[in-house]
Design a protein around this motif. Sequence first.
Motif, PDB file in Angstrom:
ATOM      1  N   LEU A 188       2.361   1.911  -3.481  1.00  0.00           N
ATOM      2  CA  LEU A 188       1.371   2.407  -4.439  1.00  0.00           C
ATOM      3  C   LEU A 188       0.966   3.840  -4.114  1.00  0.00           C
ATOM      4  N   HIS A 221      -5.554  -1.129  -6.488  1.00  0.00           N
ATOM      5  CA  HIS A 221      -5.308   0.313  -6.455  1.00  0.00           C
ATOM      6  C   HIS A 221      -6.195   0.963  -7.500  1.00  0.00           C
ATOM      7  N   THR A 277       0.834  -1.202   0.000  1.00  0.00           N
ATOM      8  CA  THR A 277       0.000   0.000   0.000  1.00  0.00           C
ATOM      9  C   THR A 277       0.869   1.251   0.000  1.00  0.00           C
TER      10      THR A 277
END
Length: 418
Positions: free
Chosen positions: A24, A56, A21
């Motif tokens: 991204l 995403h 996470t």
Amino acid sequence: MPSSQSLSPSSASPEQVGMSTMALARVEAHLKQRYIDAGRFPGTRLLVYRRGEIVHSATQGFADLERKIAVKDDTIFRIYSMTKPITSVAFMMLVEEGRVTLDELVHKYIPEWENIGVFQAGVTAPFVTKRPARPMQIIDLLRHTSGLTYGFQQRTNVDAAYRALKIGEIEKSGTMTSMISDLAKVPLEFSPGDAWNYSVSTDVIGYLVEKISGQPFEQFLQERIFDPLGMTDTGFFVPPDKAHRLAACYAADGKGGFVLQDDPATSSFLSPPKMISGGGGLCSTAADYLTFCRALLNGGALGDVRLLAPKTIALMTNNHLPGGAYVADMSTSMFSETSYAGVGFGLGFSVMMNPVKTMIPGSAGEYGWGGAASTVFWIDPAEQLIAIFMTQLLPSSAYPIRRELRTMIYSAITDSNV
């Protein structure tokens, strides 16, 4: 026909599918700081899909800067040359049905092309030409070894002849039939198979789909691809009830900024075009294009909808350049949607052959393409990864966004499949 809901992807956290996470989020920060806040891009839309899940999905900035309309999940973009893979898939459907083969001569279907010569000299017609070493085959159109070109390359007298006849321009003119007739008047850049040159070849593939199927090309795409997959926002124009979702298109001004190139309130994309361009005519959303990519990644099928067989997808996504050459070795182009060494070309896609030569992360066998307004997608079967990036800035060569995205998205993988 299955509902689009039945084919909708599910979502997961990046960590659930071996991604980060934080990494991204770094991609979005990069887009914001380097491109949106810096005034290089109006706005962006990025989708990343891995191991069967959307991991995403983000939007930033403006779809229409003048009217302060933000980019949304359902913003409609001009995908330009990201039309080419869809057209190529349509053609391969006819191949699977036994209606045409890749080694057939193009002039079997376009008789007026039988005697097209290869350019030797001349500024305007009549040009001095010679006979090609061999006739053009259909596979030459799919892999851009046909000897055709694009006028915007502005490299040769043949390019200039394309511009004079308005062949293959972004602001489309004429019809598919008139394009075919005009191409008969202009010599080839080289003998088919001798070089790689980004060109109107895929527009010709669209013409062949129409001629061989007996259906208007746009109808074939609608009935065989878009309707079955529920790609309700993809087409050659944006209907009135969706016009408010069409993004503005901008052009880089050469000074690090951009100017309005196509106002969505007056765009030619708001009405059906006369020239149905299989090489660059479609508009779409990131979600619709993801649906198409998921079918390819899944061996040609999504849910109960099968576009092509797995063996056909495998054939399309291998390198078809003569001798296994790379695009960089065979290219005569001043322009293409990929400039990486180590990349070959399949039947409608660029194909990664040697990631080491690109000097950026990647996988052998990944394939994809981009569009003139800086859009791009790629599919990595080894990593079960799809990335789709949308913006609207001409030309695609203005900034190295594609290399940056590839580096940063691959850097977000924490659990590699290979």
